[in-house]
Design a protein around this motif. Sequence first.
Motif, PDB file in Angstrom:
ATOM      1  N   TRP A   2       0.845  -1.186   0.000  1.00  0.00           N
ATOM      2  CA  TRP A   2       0.000   0.000   0.000  1.00  0.00           C
ATOM      3  C   TRP A   2       0.883   1.240   0.000  1.00  0.00           C
ATOM      4  N   ASN A  32       1.922  -3.559   5.831  1.00  0.00           N
ATOM      5  CA  ASN A  32       2.309  -3.530   4.414  1.00  0.00           C
ATOM      6  C   ASN A  32       2.114  -2.166   3.766  1.00  0.00           C
ATOM      7  N   PRO A 246      -4.793   0.288   4.941  1.00  0.00           N
ATOM      8  CA  PRO A 246      -5.334  -0.961   4.387  1.00  0.00           C
ATOM      9  C   PRO A 246      -6.827  -1.137   4.657  1.00  0.00           C
ATOM     10  N   ALA A 253     -12.616  -1.404  -1.791  1.00  0.00           N
ATOM     11  CA  ALA A 253     -12.860  -2.685  -2.462  1.00  0.00           C
ATOM     12  C   ALA A 253     -14.308  -3.112  -2.292  1.00  0.00           C
ATOM     13  N   ALA A 259     -11.943  -7.640  -5.090  1.00  0.00           N
ATOM     14  CA  ALA A 259     -11.062  -8.131  -4.045  1.00  0.00           C
ATOM     15  C   ALA A 259     -10.153  -7.023  -3.533  1.00  0.00           C
ATOM     16  N   VAL A 260      -9.827  -7.086  -2.247  1.00  0.00           N
ATOM     17  CA  VAL A 260      -8.928  -6.096  -1.655  1.00  0.00           C
ATOM     18  C   VAL A 260      -7.582  -6.097  -2.379  1.00  0.00           C
ATOM     19  N   ASP A 261      -7.092  -7.278  -2.758  1.00  0.00           N
ATOM     20  CA  ASP A 261      -5.809  -7.360  -3.462  1.00  0.00           C
ATOM     21  C   ASP A 261      -5.830  -6.560  -4.759  1.00  0.00           C
ATOM     22  N   GLU A 262      -6.985  -6.531  -5.425  1.00  0.00           N
ATOM     23  CA  GLU A 262      -7.087  -5.781  -6.674  1.00  0.00           C
ATOM     24  C   GLU A 262      -6.951  -4.285  -6.422  1.00  0.00           C
ATOM     25  N   GLU A 264      -5.479  -2.920  -3.788  1.00  0.00           N
ATOM     26  CA  GLU A 264      -4.109  -2.693  -3.332  1.00  0.00           C
ATOM     27  C   GLU A 264      -3.165  -2.542  -4.522  1.00  0.00           C
ATOM     28  N   ALA A 265      -3.241  -3.478  -5.467  1.00  0.00           N
ATOM     29  CA  ALA A 265      -2.342  -3.442  -6.624  1.00  0.00           C
ATOM     30  C   ALA A 265      -2.614  -2.228  -7.499  1.00  0.00           C
ATOM     31  N   THR A 268      -1.643   1.219  -5.802  1.00  0.00           N
ATOM     32  CA  THR A 268      -0.186   1.339  -5.753  1.00  0.00           C
ATOM     33  C   THR A 268       0.362   1.672  -7.135  1.00  0.00           C
TER      34      THR A 268
END
Length: 283
Positions: A2, A32, A246, A253, A259-262, A264-265, A268
């Motif tokens: 992040w 992170n 986060p 999200a 998804a949270v990962d999406e 985050e990426a 960033t």
Amino acid sequence: MWIDTHCHLDAPEFGPNHALALDLRAQAAIENVALCVLQGVMASNFDTVRLLAHRTQDAYALGIHPLFVPRAQDGDLDLLDQALTAHRDDPRLVAVGEIGLDYFVPTLQEPAMLARQQLFYRAQLKLAKKHGLPVILHVRRSADHVLKHLRAVAGPGGRWLGIAHAFNGSPQQAQAFIDLGLKLGFGGAMTFDAANQLRRLASSLPLDALVLETDAPDIPPHWLYATAAQRAAGQAQGINSPVELPRIGAVLAGLRGVAVDEVEAATTRNALAALPRLQALAV
């Protein structure tokens, strides 16, 4: 990872000698949060922000915030130019900011102060162009005028790198910033259920136009916010910090149904595009 694209870790709320800021920044790293961008707000805190960013291994921007224009001297623009020149090779210097216009505070709406705000804003845009740096923009109730000066300084067909911080305008204004090349900053305000327009924007704007921020210690998310009644009853207001990023990202999200990962990426990647010098720090 992040990236918190906007925070003020040198603020008095973080205590003397930045002790609380350093502790919270270490906690954020565990969550992170790899990089934070600390914002300059007046000439007298340029060195403080720069040195703190080096201490936390983060990034920084230098600028004169519109809320501090009333106490700024004309010579402070020269001091900013000198600081940008002196630190031009510092990889942690990533933008001119926080600069812009504030049409919310009543005293800043008086004609003389409106004119002075615009003078400082336009001069700082020119310094950003001179030094080849992105801009981090304060746009509180002033989006149209912020855009007007961006277009004028950029010239016909000109574009900018940078971020419209704490964006809360219309869809049309959002698109105008995007068309100029800028990203839009979203943070704690988006976490409130009552922030209907802002949440609609967060869910409907292109994901590649968004970056995340805390504006720490300001703009706390709903889980840190204490109402006036709660404060009167003795409940302390929570201190916003990069630790919350986060969880703010998880709200985004949820609003978008991804998804949270999406998030985050994507955010960033967007931050690295808006502030290219971050790329060398994000390794």
